[in-house]
Design a protein around this motif. Structure first.
Motif, PDB file in Angstrom:
ATOM      1  N   GLN A  86      10.354  17.433  -1.458  1.00 48.77           N
ATOM      2  CA  GLN A  86      11.438  16.708  -0.498  1.00 48.77           C
ATOM      3  C   GLN A  86      11.361  17.089   0.887  1.00 48.77           C
ATOM      4  OE1 GLN A  86      15.468  17.316  -3.183  1.00 48.77           O
ATOM      5  NE2 GLN A  86      14.602  16.098  -4.835  1.00 48.77           N
ATOM      6  N   HIS A  87      11.996  18.695   0.994  1.00 48.77           N
ATOM      7  CA  HIS A  87      11.872  18.527   2.478  1.00 48.77           C
ATOM      8  C   HIS A  87      10.579  17.893   2.998  1.00 48.77           C
ATOM      9  CE1 HIS A  87      12.883  20.991   5.806  1.00 48.77           C
ATOM     10  NE2 HIS A  87      12.006  21.536   6.008  1.00 48.77           N
ATOM     11  N   PHE A  88       9.741  18.166   3.030  1.00 50.91           N
ATOM     12  CA  PHE A  88       8.394  17.587   3.873  1.00 50.91           C
ATOM     13  C   PHE A  88       8.859  15.724   4.110  1.00 50.91           C
ATOM     14  CE2 PHE A  88       4.358  15.369   3.782  1.00 50.91           C
ATOM     15  CZ  PHE A  88       3.892  15.960   4.524  1.00 50.91           C
ATOM     16  N   ILE A  89       9.272  15.427   2.293  1.00 48.18           N
ATOM     17  CA  ILE A  89       9.560  14.069   2.960  1.00 48.18           C
ATOM     18  C   ILE A  89      10.477  13.171   4.078  1.00 48.18           C
ATOM     19  CG2 ILE A  89      10.706  12.089   1.444  1.00 48.18           C
ATOM     20  CD1 ILE A  89       9.031  13.179  -1.035  1.00 48.18           C
ATOM     21  N   LEU A  90      11.593  14.723   3.739  1.00 50.33           N
ATOM     22  CA  LEU A  90      12.704  14.109   5.114  1.00 50.33           C
ATOM     23  C   LEU A  90      12.272  14.046   6.316  1.00 50.33           C
ATOM     24  CD1 LEU A  90      15.413  15.545   2.567  1.00 50.33           C
ATOM     25  CD2 LEU A  90      15.145  13.240   2.790  1.00 50.33           C
ATOM     26  N   GLU A  91      11.208  15.446   6.473  1.00 46.48           N
ATOM     27  CA  GLU A  91      10.617  15.168   7.922  1.00 46.48           C
ATOM     28  C   GLU A  91       9.886  14.869   8.355  1.00 46.48           C
ATOM     29  OE1 GLU A  91      11.818  18.663   9.596  1.00 46.48           O
ATOM     30  OE2 GLU A  91      13.477  18.592   8.965  1.00 46.48           O
ATOM     31  N   ASN A  92       9.341  14.089   7.358  1.00 38.49           N
ATOM     32  CA  ASN A  92       8.133  13.357   8.734  1.00 38.49           C
ATOM     33  C   ASN A  92       8.147  11.565   7.987  1.00 38.49           C
ATOM     34  OD1 ASN A  92       5.394  15.267   8.633  1.00 38.49           O
ATOM     35  ND2 ASN A  92       6.809  16.159   7.030  1.00 38.49           N
ATOM     36  N   MET A  93       9.762  10.866   7.536  1.00 40.84           N
ATOM     37  CA  MET A  93       9.604  10.295   7.153  1.00 40.84           C
ATOM     38  C   MET A  93       9.795   9.222   8.764  1.00 40.84           C
ATOM     39  SD  MET A  93      13.721  10.104   5.569  1.00 40.84           S
ATOM     40  CE  MET A  93      15.077  10.496   6.909  1.00 40.84           C
ATOM     41  N   GLU A  94      10.198   9.617   9.831  1.00 43.14           N
ATOM     42  CA  GLU A  94      10.619   8.856  10.765  1.00 43.14           C
ATOM     43  C   GLU A  94       9.421   8.565  11.111  1.00 43.14           C
ATOM     44  OE1 GLU A  94      13.361   9.846  13.259  1.00 43.14           O
ATOM     45  OE2 GLU A  94      15.179  10.076  12.010  1.00 43.14           O
ATOM     46  N   ALA A  95       7.613   9.913  11.441  1.00 45.10           N
ATOM     47  CA  ALA A  95       6.738   9.832  12.163  1.00 45.10           C
ATOM     48  C   ALA A  95       6.122   8.917  10.862  1.00 45.10           C
ATOM     49  CB  ALA A  95       6.996  11.305  11.857  1.00 45.10           C
ATOM     50  N   ALA A  96       6.078   9.006   9.661  1.00 50.84           N
ATOM     51  CA  ALA A  96       5.669   8.132   8.875  1.00 50.84           C
ATOM     52  C   ALA A  96       5.587   6.745   9.581  1.00 50.84           C
ATOM     53  CB  ALA A  96       5.931   8.138   7.290  1.00 50.84           C
ATOM     54  N   GLN A  97       6.906   5.994  10.010  1.00 49.05           N
ATOM     55  CA  GLN A  97       7.470   4.601   9.722  1.00 49.05           C
ATOM     56  C   GLN A  97       6.668   4.342  11.028  1.00 49.05           C
ATOM     57  OE1 GLN A  97      11.223   3.055   9.904  1.00 49.05           O
ATOM     58  NE2 GLN A  97      10.739   1.065  11.356  1.00 49.05           N
ATOM     59  N   THR A  98       7.159   5.451  12.132  1.00 54.03           N
ATOM     60  CA  THR A  98       6.227   4.878  13.686  1.00 54.03           C
ATOM     61  C   THR A  98       4.544   5.058  13.757  1.00 54.03           C
ATOM     62  OG1 THR A  98       6.527   7.165  14.590  1.00 54.03           O
ATOM     63  CG2 THR A  98       8.229   6.086  14.765  1.00 54.03           C
ATOM     64  N   GLY A  99       4.310   5.788  13.025  1.00 51.69           N
ATOM     65  CA  GLY A  99       2.746   6.216  12.722  1.00 51.69           C
ATOM     66  C   GLY A  99       2.074   4.896  12.157  1.00 51.69           C
ATOM     67  N   HIS A 100       3.071   4.251  11.349  1.00 44.53           N
ATOM     68  CA  HIS A 100       2.295   2.908  10.880  1.00 44.53           C
ATOM     69  C   HIS A 100       1.608   3.748   9.374  1.00 44.53           C
ATOM     70  CE1 HIS A 100       3.207   0.387  13.352  1.00 44.53           C
ATOM     71  NE2 HIS A 100       2.654   0.918  13.919  1.00 44.53           N
ATOM     72  N   GLN A 101       2.166   4.340   8.851  1.00 45.57           N
ATOM     73  CA  GLN A 101       1.709   5.475   7.705  1.00 45.57           C
ATOM     74  C   GLN A 101       1.723   4.820   6.324  1.00 45.57           C
ATOM     75  OE1 GLN A 101       2.889   9.369   7.291  1.00 45.57           O
ATOM     76  NE2 GLN A 101       1.926   9.568   9.828  1.00 45.57           N
ATOM     77  N   PHE A 102       3.612   3.826   6.445  1.00 42.70           N
ATOM     78  CA  PHE A 102       3.692   3.135   5.511  1.00 42.70           C
ATOM     79  C   PHE A 102       2.848   2.143   5.213  1.00 42.70           C
ATOM     80  CE2 PHE A 102       7.844   4.987   6.757  1.00 42.70           C
ATOM     81  CZ  PHE A 102       8.006   5.922   5.350  1.00 42.70           C
ATOM     82  N   LYS A 103       2.050   1.877   4.429  1.00 48.88           N
ATOM     83  CA  LYS A 103       1.396   0.071   4.411  1.00 48.88           C
ATOM     84  C   LYS A 103       1.789  -0.549   2.824  1.00 48.88           C
ATOM     85  CE  LYS A 103      -1.508   2.598   6.839  1.00 48.88           C
ATOM     86  NZ  LYS A 103      -2.007   1.708   8.205  1.00 48.88           N
ATOM     87  N   PRO A 104       1.467  -2.195   3.472  1.00 48.18           N
ATOM     88  CA  PRO A 104       1.601  -3.192   2.628  1.00 48.18           C
ATOM     89  C   PRO A 104       0.996  -2.952   1.299  1.00 48.18           C
ATOM     90  CG  PRO A 104       1.747  -4.175   4.080  1.00 48.18           C
ATOM     91  CD  PRO A 104       1.812  -2.305   4.800  1.00 48.18           C
ATOM     92  N   TYR A 105       1.430  -3.559  -0.194  1.00 55.14           N
ATOM     93  CA  TYR A 105       0.003  -3.969  -1.119  1.00 55.14           C
ATOM     94  C   TYR A 105       0.749  -4.833  -1.864  1.00 55.14           C
ATOM     95  CZ  TYR A 105      -2.700   0.838  -1.248  1.00 55.14           C
ATOM     96  OH  TYR A 105      -3.638   1.542  -0.477  1.00 55.14           O
ATOM     97  N   PHE A 106      -0.291  -5.248  -2.059  1.00 52.71           N
ATOM     98  CA  PHE A 106      -0.105  -7.102  -2.800  1.00 52.71           C
ATOM     99  C   PHE A 106      -0.314  -7.112  -3.860  1.00 52.71           C
ATOM    100  CE2 PHE A 106      -0.307  -7.325   2.049  1.00 52.71           C
ATOM    101  CZ  PHE A 106       0.776  -7.861   2.733  1.00 52.71           C
ATOM    102  N   GLN A 107       0.919  -7.584  -4.845  1.00 54.98           N
ATOM    103  CA  GLN A 107       0.710  -7.195  -6.216  1.00 54.98           C
ATOM    104  C   GLN A 107       0.688  -9.134  -6.675  1.00 54.98           C
ATOM    105  OE1 GLN A 107       2.640  -5.565  -9.095  1.00 54.98           O
ATOM    106  NE2 GLN A 107       1.287  -5.761 -10.870  1.00 54.98           N
ATOM    107  N   PRO A 108      -0.782  -9.541  -6.740  1.00 53.18           N
ATOM    108  CA  PRO A 108      -0.156 -11.006  -7.472  1.00 53.18           C
ATOM    109  C   PRO A 108       0.569 -11.227  -8.381  1.00 53.18           C
ATOM    110  CG  PRO A 108      -2.958 -10.403  -7.161  1.00 53.18           C
ATOM    111  CD  PRO A 108      -2.179  -9.491  -6.188  1.00 53.18           C
ATOM    112  N   LYS A 109       0.806 -12.842  -8.150  1.00 58.04           N
ATOM    113  CA  LYS A 109       1.625 -13.305  -9.048  1.00 58.04           C
ATOM    114  C   LYS A 109       0.570 -14.261  -9.681  1.00 58.04           C
ATOM    115  CE  LYS A 109       6.288 -12.307  -7.555  1.00 58.04           C
ATOM    116  NZ  LYS A 109       7.706 -13.251  -6.532  1.00 58.04           N
ATOM    117  N   HIS A 110      -0.006 -14.684 -10.436  1.00 54.17           N
ATOM    118  CA  HIS A 110      -0.382 -15.267 -11.233  1.00 54.17           C
ATOM    119  C   HIS A 110       0.500 -16.804 -11.884  1.00 54.17           C
ATOM    120  CE1 HIS A 110      -4.566 -16.432 -13.034  1.00 54.17           C
ATOM    121  NE2 HIS A 110      -4.008 -17.138 -13.851  1.00 54.17           N
ATOM    122  N   SER A 111      -0.451 -18.029 -11.354  1.00 51.15           N
ATOM    123  CA  SER A 111       0.559 -18.906 -12.268  1.00 51.15           C
ATOM    124  C   SER A 111      -0.243 -19.326 -13.654  1.00 51.15           C
ATOM    125  CB  SER A 111       0.531 -20.735 -11.404  1.00 51.15           C
ATOM    126  OG  SER A 111       0.989 -20.891 -11.587  1.00 51.15           O
TER     127      SER A 111
END
Length: 317
Positions: free
Chosen positions: A65-90
């Motif tokens: 938890q300490h690691f997550i809270l200490e690194n969350m802002e750097a994760a955003q500015t460093g583009h470590q948060f990635k979008p993943y796409f789960q298809p919806k099948h018609s």
């Protein structure tokens, strides 16, 4: 200190009890109390968990938890948060009719970070609103890129957390974001959960209505997970009902009036599109098809994919 167990220290916080069984008697009371507090914090949000003993599991969780809270802002500015796409099948066209955009944290040293560990922390401290806006923009960038390249374009669903509703002028900001990328508003689907709305139902329902009036498609997520009520369906301005995976996986085809069948019936009576989550087998697909479900989301068709893989998935289809 307990009078019955002289080398045990007990701490109570809001009916949560942390216990530290002393081994080293020279440990200071301050350090002992810190360790007990760490134990209590580890079960603070766990319903039904009232007693915990300090051990290595507790300290490892605190470190994470300490690691997550200490690194969350750097994760955003460093583009470590990635979008993943789960298809919806018609189930009507047997093609991909959309996708849900999920956030994944890929740390340069730690690698894949479990969403179940960082998202609850972000929801608690409010950082989730910044992360959500970041993912909303990533979704808009993807849609704009596909349009510019002449590639297939399908609507993308993004999650709206409880903290997002507290952002001043959140509707105007979302409209401005989508307009900046020159996108039709109905290409972005907004997913909300009933538990998100429950805190201040009138105010939050009004915000949902404003989003709908602005042209966004509104989806109620996790329907049937334990919070769902008919009253919520009447209060919210909805377009899509997402059936929770628990409804799908616990469904018994031998039962005539199953909860899944009832949920599908309610959705159809309200003229809502229906998306079934967590579908894993061909039998589940055919049963949902027979009930008249519109879309399938789950590992049977596809797991969440990084953007490049999702684009290849669409191109191949």
């Amino acid at each position: 200190r307990s009078t019955l167990f002289p080398y045990t220290t007990l701490f109570r916080s809001r009916d949560k009890y942390g216990v530290y069984d002393e081994i080293a008697r020279d440990l200071s009371m301050s350090t002992t109390c810190d360790r007990i507090m760490m134990s209590v914090e580890s079960i603070k949000n766990l319903y039904g968990s009232n007693l915990v003993h300090y051990d290595e599991t507790v300290i490892e969780q605190a470190r994470k938890q300490h690691f997550i809270l200490e690194n969350m802002e750097a994760a955003q500015t460093g583009h470590q948060f990635k979008p993943y796409f789960q298809p919806k099948h018609s189930l009507h066209t047997d093609r991909t009719g959309g996708a849900e955009v999920l956030v994944r944290w890929i740390h340069p040293q730690q690698g894949f970070m479990n969403p179940g560990e960082f998202i609850p922390l972000f929801e608690e401290n409010g950082f989730v609103a910044r992360m959500d806006f970041y993912i909303w923009e990533e979704a808009c960038k993807a849609l704009r890129s596909w349009k510019d390249k002449g590639w297939p374009v399908v609507p993308l669903s993004v999650n709206m957390s409880r903290k997002d509703f507290d952002v001043p002028d959140v509707v105007a900001k979302l409209v401005s974001l989508v307009d900046t990328y020159g996108l039709e508003h109905d290409l972005l689907h907004i997913e909300v959960t009933e538990s998100t709305i429950s805190g201040d139902p009138t105010r939050l329902a009004n915000i949902v209505r404003e989003l709908h009036e602005a042209g966004f498609v509104i989806e109620l997520d996790d329907f049937g997970s334990g919070y769902s009520s008919i009253a919520t369906l009447n209060e919210l301005t909805l377009d899509v009902l997402k059936l929770d995976m628990s409804l799908v996986r616990k469904d018994d085809p031998k039962v005539e009036n199953s909860a899944l069948k009832f949920a599908v019936m309610m959705g159809k009576m309200l003229n809502l599109k229906l998306v079934a989550e967590g579908v894993e087998t061909a039998e589940q697909v055919e049963r949902l098809r027979g009930m008249g479900c519109d879309y399938i989301q789950g590992f049977y068709y596809c797991r969440p994919l990084p953007q490049a893989d999702f684009e290849a998935y669409l191109q191949k289809e």
